[in-house]
Design an enzyme around this catalytic site. Sequence first.
Site, short mmCIF file in Angstrom:
data_model
loop_
_atom_site.label_atom_id
_atom_site.label_comp_id
_atom_site.label_asym_id
_atom_site.label_seq_id
_atom_site.Cartn_x
_atom_site.Cartn_y
_atom_site.Cartn_z
N LEU A 164 0.83 -1.21 0.00
CA LEU A 164 0.00 0.00 0.00
C LEU A 164 0.86 1.26 0.00
O LEU A 164 0.46 2.30 -0.48
CB LEU A 164 -0.91 0.02 1.24
CG LEU A 164 -1.96 -1.08 1.36
CD1 LEU A 164 -2.59 -1.09 2.75
CD2 LEU A 164 -3.03 -0.89 0.30
N GLY A 165 2.04 1.15 0.59
CA GLY A 165 2.91 2.32 0.66
C GLY A 165 4.32 1.92 1.06
O GLY A 165 4.54 0.88 1.66
N SER A 220 10.77 5.55 3.95
CA SER A 220 12.19 5.24 4.12
C SER A 220 12.40 4.22 5.23
O SER A 220 13.34 3.44 5.22
CB SER A 220 12.96 6.52 4.40
OG SER A 220 12.32 7.27 5.40
N ALA A 241 9.69 2.14 6.57
CA ALA A 241 8.72 1.05 6.63
C ALA A 241 7.99 0.87 5.32
O ALA A 241 7.91 1.78 4.50
CB ALA A 241 7.71 1.36 7.73
N ASP A 280 4.72 14.64 12.17
CA ASP A 280 4.96 14.49 10.73
C ASP A 280 3.62 14.51 9.98
O ASP A 280 3.39 13.69 9.11
CB ASP A 280 5.71 13.17 10.50
CG ASP A 280 6.37 13.13 9.13
OD1 ASP A 280 6.55 14.20 8.52
OD2 ASP A 280 6.70 12.01 8.67
N1 ADE Z 1 -1.70 3.14 3.65
C1 ADE Z 1 -0.99 3.36 4.76
N2 ADE Z 1 -1.68 3.01 5.84
C2 ADE Z 1 -2.87 2.54 5.41
C3 ADE Z 1 -4.04 2.03 6.06
N3 ADE Z 1 -4.08 1.92 7.38
N4 ADE Z 1 -5.08 1.67 5.30
C4 ADE Z 1 -5.02 1.79 3.95
N5 ADE Z 1 -3.95 2.25 3.28
C5 ADE Z 1 -2.90 2.63 4.01
#
Ligand code: ADE
Length: 455
Positions: free
Chosen positions: A31-32, A35, A37, A148
């Site tokens: 999902l993301g 740096s 995690a 942040d």
């Molecule tokens: N991206 C980062 N954290 C998330 C989350 N808790 N739910 C959905 N997308 C995310």
Amino acid sequence: MSSASTSTSTAAAGAARPRTRVGKYQLGRTLGQGSFAKVKFATNTETGDRVAIKIIQRDQILHHRMVEQIKREISTMKLIKHPNVVNLVEVMASKTKIYIVLEYVDGGELFDEIAKYGKLDENSARRYFQQLINAVDYCHSRGVYHRDLKPENLLRDSYGTLKVSDFGLSAISKQVRDDGLLHTACGTPNYVAPEVLTDKGYDGTSADVWSCGVILFVLMAGYLPFDEPNLMALYRKIERAIFFLPSWFSSGAKDVIKRILDPNPVTRMTIPEILEHEWFREDYKAPHFEQDEDVNLDDVDAVFSNNQDHLVTERIEKPVSMNAFELISRSEGFSLENLFNKQTGLVKRETCFTSKRPANEIMSKIEEAAKPMGFNVNKRNYKMKLKGDRTGRKGQLAVVTEVFEVAPSLHMVELRKTGGDTLEFHKFYKNFSSGLKDIVWSGESNSNDDQSTST
Ligand code: ADE
């Protein structure tokens, strides 16, 4: 392309990939990626619940001598249950990683809305700002600061409710000095308060309020209040709070933003002052939530103790089993000699063969056969990407192989050209297949059958 090869690729696309399990969670897409995690989508296999798992390398935080603070903040976050804060479900650890299991928020980032539609109307912006202030106020009252706040940390669920993520987790990527003031080395400078940039130490409360002011400005304007291509010029504008209020902002909104974006943290508008402001109070709904009395912190204690009993392992499930239909649809390809289509005489882009050898051995043999031919090998689970080191007529030759389990002692290996020239692929294939002779099973009883002991 022949119908047989088409059906092969269709079946390949439909076959499930090997999956990674951590404890009771099955990991899915990323999902993301920050740096420190990576965040992955996951499903709780016991309840079917969807979650997001933040995965942090243990050595990255242990080196920072911050374990106690991180433990304290994660414990506090477990106690925090607020409709506008992403809920922390549990924490797990393996030998090398820490997994923070979070509520999954299904509507994406709030700023996707800005990217799509430009600025928001004042009422929608106010509604999100009210929720943001509620979340920040609640966390501050429990001694947790965000430090942040920025667009990536503002998510929305499918009902349009704002959810702030990473509250209390930013400590993981920050340095803290003994004087009790917070110090930060990095952060998105556009949203960062002036006193944070000058690095004299700062109070987390007023620094978070500044970031909320920048966020409100962006929601209503569709662009940043402080934005310069040159970092020094950007710092100067932030330190002096030099920005222009667009004409379409109402006088109430202008007043709030001017008082929040005050470079002096001591005179800056506070959360109680924001909550009382006339502009803020319009259509304001106080949040409703219940404090969960029985929050269990055993998982947090276990993660930060030296006890190895509670460690989870990241397990890759074995190669995906194939059903009879998929097997039959590929049966034309059960030989290494099948690269030419019998009807058309054309060279196919893909082929497959069966082997009675264990999956790991097949993977090693493929690697051994590819490396002397100058291929760059990239392995992931039971899939391997091979990239040629020379550039051919149509670019670098690239081949993907994947091992599927047909039955406990029978594997099917699929081989597909994903880039480069087909004739070069044919040349490669001739060499490659002779290196794999030992592991191919033709279906008749042959000498290889005796070795087929995989379980
Ligand atoms: N991206 C980062 N954290 C998330 C989350 N808790 N739910 C959905 N997308 C995310």
